[in-house]
Design a protein around this motif. Sequence first.
Motif, PDB file in Angstrom:
ATOM      1  N   ALA A 174      11.897   4.691   3.754  1.00 48.29           N
ATOM      2  CA  ALA A 174      13.146   4.449   3.037  1.00 48.29           C
ATOM      3  C   ALA A 174      13.199   5.262   1.750  1.00 48.29           C
ATOM      4  CB  ALA A 174      13.284   2.959   2.722  1.00 48.29           C
ATOM      5  N   ALA A 175      12.083   5.354   1.059  1.00 43.98           N
ATOM      6  CA  ALA A 175      12.042   6.106  -0.196  1.00 43.98           C
ATOM      7  C   ALA A 175      12.263   7.595   0.050  1.00 43.98           C
ATOM      8  CB  ALA A 175      10.706   5.881  -0.893  1.00 43.98           C
ATOM      9  N   ALA A 176      11.647   8.123   1.094  1.00 40.51           N
ATOM     10  CA  ALA A 176      11.828   9.540   1.409  1.00 40.51           C
ATOM     11  C   ALA A 176      13.277   9.833   1.775  1.00 40.51           C
ATOM     12  CB  ALA A 176      10.899   9.940   2.549  1.00 40.51           C
ATOM     13  N   ASP A 177      13.911   8.920   2.512  1.00 38.77           N
ATOM     14  CA  ASP A 177      15.327   9.096   2.859  1.00 38.77           C
ATOM     15  C   ASP A 177      16.181   9.118   1.601  1.00 38.77           C
ATOM     16  OD1 ASP A 177      14.783   9.216   5.538  1.00 38.77           O
ATOM     17  OD2 ASP A 177      15.300   7.126   5.952  1.00 38.77           O
ATOM     18  N   ARG A 178      15.920   8.213   0.676  1.00 45.10           N
ATOM     19  CA  ARG A 178      16.707   8.154  -0.556  1.00 45.10           C
ATOM     20  C   ARG A 178      16.477   9.388  -1.424  1.00 45.10           C
ATOM     21  NH1 ARG A 178      18.849   3.085  -2.946  1.00 45.10           N
ATOM     22  NH2 ARG A 178      19.265   1.736  -1.171  1.00 45.10           N
ATOM     23  N   ALA A 179      15.263   9.922  -1.369  1.00 42.91           N
ATOM     24  CA  ALA A 179      14.951  11.112  -2.159  1.00 42.91           C
ATOM     25  C   ALA A 179      15.398  12.390  -1.461  1.00 42.91           C
ATOM     26  CB  ALA A 179      13.452  11.168  -2.434  1.00 42.91           C
ATOM     27  N   GLY A 180      15.790  12.266  -0.188  1.00 42.75           N
ATOM     28  CA  GLY A 180      16.209  13.447   0.568  1.00 42.75           C
ATOM     29  C   GLY A 180      15.070  14.389   0.881  1.00 42.75           C
ATOM     30  N   ILE A 181      13.876  13.811   1.087  1.00 44.35           N
ATOM     31  CA  ILE A 181      12.678  14.612   1.337  1.00 44.35           C
ATOM     32  C   ILE A 181      12.195  14.356   2.767  1.00 44.35           C
ATOM     33  CG2 ILE A 181      10.271  14.970   0.691  1.00 44.35           C
ATOM     34  CD1 ILE A 181      11.015  14.102  -2.137  1.00 44.35           C
ATOM     35  N   PRO A 182      12.076  15.405   3.588  1.00 41.99           N
ATOM     36  CA  PRO A 182      11.522  15.228   4.936  1.00 41.99           C
ATOM     37  C   PRO A 182      10.090  14.699   4.855  1.00 41.99           C
ATOM     38  CG  PRO A 182      12.547  17.387   4.704  1.00 41.99           C
ATOM     39  CD  PRO A 182      12.455  16.806   3.325  1.00 41.99           C
ATOM     40  N   LEU A 183       9.812  13.652   5.612  1.00 41.65           N
ATOM     41  CA  LEU A 183       8.509  12.992   5.516  1.00 41.65           C
ATOM     42  C   LEU A 183       7.798  13.018   6.858  1.00 41.65           C
ATOM     43  CD1 LEU A 183       6.579  11.239   3.759  1.00 41.65           C
ATOM     44  CD2 LEU A 183       7.775   9.240   4.673  1.00 41.65           C
ATOM     45  N   ASP A 184       6.613  13.584   6.852  1.00 45.25           N
ATOM     46  CA  ASP A 184       5.723  13.533   8.009  1.00 45.25           C
ATOM     47  C   ASP A 184       4.652  12.505   7.680  1.00 45.25           C
ATOM     48  OD1 ASP A 184       4.190  13.947  10.255  1.00 45.25           O
ATOM     49  OD2 ASP A 184       3.398  15.892   9.600  1.00 45.25           O
ATOM     50  N   LEU A 185       4.876  11.273   8.135  1.00 45.92           N
ATOM     51  CA  LEU A 185       3.989  10.162   7.792  1.00 45.92           C
ATOM     52  C   LEU A 185       2.986   9.952   8.920  1.00 45.92           C
ATOM     53  CD1 LEU A 185       3.506   7.932   5.667  1.00 45.92           C
ATOM     54  CD2 LEU A 185       5.082   6.486   6.962  1.00 45.92           C
ATOM     55  N   VAL A 186       1.708  10.030   8.587  1.00 44.50           N
ATOM     56  CA  VAL A 186       0.669   9.912   9.604  1.00 44.50           C
ATOM     57  C   VAL A 186      -0.337   8.824   9.210  1.00 44.50           C
ATOM     58  CG1 VAL A 186       0.873  12.313  10.295  1.00 44.50           C
ATOM     59  CG2 VAL A 186      -0.768  11.697   8.518  1.00 44.50           C
ATOM     60  N   TYR A 187      -0.944   8.246  10.222  1.00 46.09           N
ATOM     61  CA  TYR A 187      -2.012   7.261  10.007  1.00 46.09           C
ATOM     62  C   TYR A 187      -3.275   7.775  10.700  1.00 46.09           C
ATOM     63  CZ  TYR A 187      -4.834   3.054  10.343  1.00 46.09           C
ATOM     64  OH  TYR A 187      -5.877   2.153  10.260  1.00 46.09           O
ATOM     65  N   PRO A 188      -4.207   8.353   9.949  1.00 45.72           N
ATOM     66  CA  PRO A 188      -5.448   8.842  10.556  1.00 45.72           C
ATOM     67  C   PRO A 188      -6.253   7.682  11.135  1.00 45.72           C
ATOM     68  CG  PRO A 188      -5.123   9.783   8.367  1.00 45.72           C
ATOM     69  CD  PRO A 188      -4.140   8.659   8.504  1.00 45.72           C
ATOM     70  N   ARG A 189      -6.365   7.644  12.441  1.00 44.46           N
ATOM     71  CA  ARG A 189      -7.000   6.499  13.100  1.00 44.46           C
ATOM     72  C   ARG A 189      -8.511   6.448  12.903  1.00 44.46           C
ATOM     73  NH1 ARG A 189      -3.717   3.591  16.321  1.00 44.46           N
ATOM     74  NH2 ARG A 189      -1.657   4.454  16.779  1.00 44.46           N
ATOM     75  N   ASP A 190      -9.102   7.553  12.476  1.00 43.69           N
ATOM     76  CA  ASP A 190     -10.544   7.570  12.283  1.00 43.69           C
ATOM     77  C   ASP A 190     -10.961   7.080  10.895  1.00 43.69           C
ATOM     78  OD1 ASP A 190     -10.963   8.543  14.821  1.00 43.69           O
ATOM     79  OD2 ASP A 190     -11.002  10.647  14.197  1.00 43.69           O
ATOM     80  N   GLN A 191     -10.000   6.684  10.069  1.00 39.48           N
ATOM     81  CA  GLN A 191     -10.364   6.238   8.730  1.00 39.48           C
ATOM     82  C   GLN A 191     -11.164   4.946   8.793  1.00 39.48           C
ATOM     83  OE1 GLN A 191      -7.015   4.371   6.278  1.00 39.48           O
ATOM     84  NE2 GLN A 191      -5.823   5.479   7.846  1.00 39.48           N
ATOM     85  N   THR A 192     -12.051   4.795   7.821  1.00 37.03           N
ATOM     86  CA  THR A 192     -12.902   3.614   7.740  1.00 37.03           C
ATOM     87  C   THR A 192     -12.844   3.084   6.306  1.00 37.03           C
ATOM     88  OG1 THR A 192     -14.846   4.939   7.181  1.00 37.03           O
ATOM     89  CG2 THR A 192     -14.470   4.492   9.511  1.00 37.03           C
ATOM     90  N   CYS A 193     -13.733   2.173   5.981  1.00 37.15           N
ATOM     91  CA  CYS A 193     -13.850   1.676   4.617  1.00 37.15           C
ATOM     92  C   CYS A 193     -14.118   2.831   3.662  1.00 37.15           C
ATOM     93  CB  CYS A 193     -14.977   0.651   4.544  1.00 37.15           C
ATOM     94  SG  CYS A 193     -15.305   0.012   2.874  1.00 37.15           S
ATOM     95  N   CYS A 194     -13.531   2.777   2.481  1.00 39.89           N
ATOM     96  CA  CYS A 194     -13.733   3.843   1.496  1.00 39.89           C
ATOM     97  C   CYS A 194     -15.121   3.782   0.865  1.00 39.89           C
ATOM     98  CB  CYS A 194     -12.663   3.775   0.413  1.00 39.89           C
ATOM     99  SG  CYS A 194     -12.738   2.284  -0.625  1.00 39.89           S
ATOM    100  N   GLY A 195     -15.824   2.666   1.035  1.00 43.93           N
ATOM    101  CA  GLY A 195     -17.179   2.547   0.525  1.00 43.93           C
ATOM    102  C   GLY A 195     -17.295   1.848  -0.814  1.00 43.93           C
ATOM    103  N   GLN A 196     -16.203   1.246  -1.278  1.00 36.55           N
ATOM    104  CA  GLN A 196     -16.219   0.631  -2.592  1.00 36.55           C
ATOM    105  C   GLN A 196     -17.253  -0.493  -2.699  1.00 36.55           C
ATOM    106  OE1 GLN A 196     -13.224  -1.695  -5.705  1.00 36.55           O
ATOM    107  NE2 GLN A 196     -12.420  -0.945  -3.772  1.00 36.55           N
ATOM    108  N   ILE A 197     -17.284  -1.372  -1.709  1.00 37.08           N
ATOM    109  CA  ILE A 197     -18.225  -2.491  -1.744  1.00 37.08           C
ATOM    110  C   ILE A 197     -19.661  -1.981  -1.749  1.00 37.08           C
ATOM    111  CG2 ILE A 197     -19.092  -4.478  -0.462  1.00 37.08           C
ATOM    112  CD1 ILE A 197     -16.258  -4.959   0.521  1.00 37.08           C
TER     113      ILE A 197
END
Length: 250
Positions: free
Chosen positions: A28-51
């Motif tokens: 919705a934000a990209a539409d309002r800003a008029g910016i083409p958005l290629d939104l991806v979800y990298p499925r191989d992501q894991t915990c960032c390691g913070q804990i």
Amino acid sequence: MRVALFIPCFVDALFPKTGHSTVRVLRAAADRAGIPLDLVYPRDQTCCGQIHHNSGERAVSSRLMRHFLRVFGDADWIVAPSASCAAMVRDQYPVIAAESGDPRLSEAVAAASSRVRELSQFLVGVLGITDLGAEFAHTVAFHPTCHSTRFLGLTDEPLSLLRNVTGLDLVGHHDPDECCGFGGTFAVKNPDVSAAMMDDKLDALLDSGAEFVTAVDDSCLMHLEGGLRRRGSPVRTLHLARILDPAGAP
């Protein structure tokens, strides 16, 4: 613009609706800003390691950091509905990389961390959007989490978004910058201190008259929600993304 969703493991496991709302908010934000958005979800992501990092498991957090660099390396922006995990990448990855003594790793971390943004940071600071056309007819108190203010330097970004939600009555509370007592492993290692800090925060939030408490971190909200339920309070917690969701808070 290629944007990669960085969804923390606790959001994926416990609060998936926050992730779903984040997708709708970004589109919705990209539409309002008029910016083409290629939104991806990298499925191989894991915990960032913070804990692991906070617990002294530097070898594990280093492996997870290197994996993060491989998974998110080609995105223009990396957006997370979590200030805590965004701060891990932006503030702690450079420390881990420096400890390795590998200048090329430090360069890769610097390049990646400069592209990481918490959701409200990205909406306001990158897209220049503060009004998503959302509606939420409730009284809401905002809890500024420690990582969002002390590490990422968030100030007015979440509040400017909340002020533009139709029907929302944003109320303040005393000592807003006080920690809720969660702190990840802090709550596990120091349960009595954590509970006392939470009680102080809950007293302030309940005095505000809010129906809902919101924040940019589901981890802190989970901590507060537990305290509210144990008190038998009708006040509930809801992540900022779910309030901003143009489809309505699910």
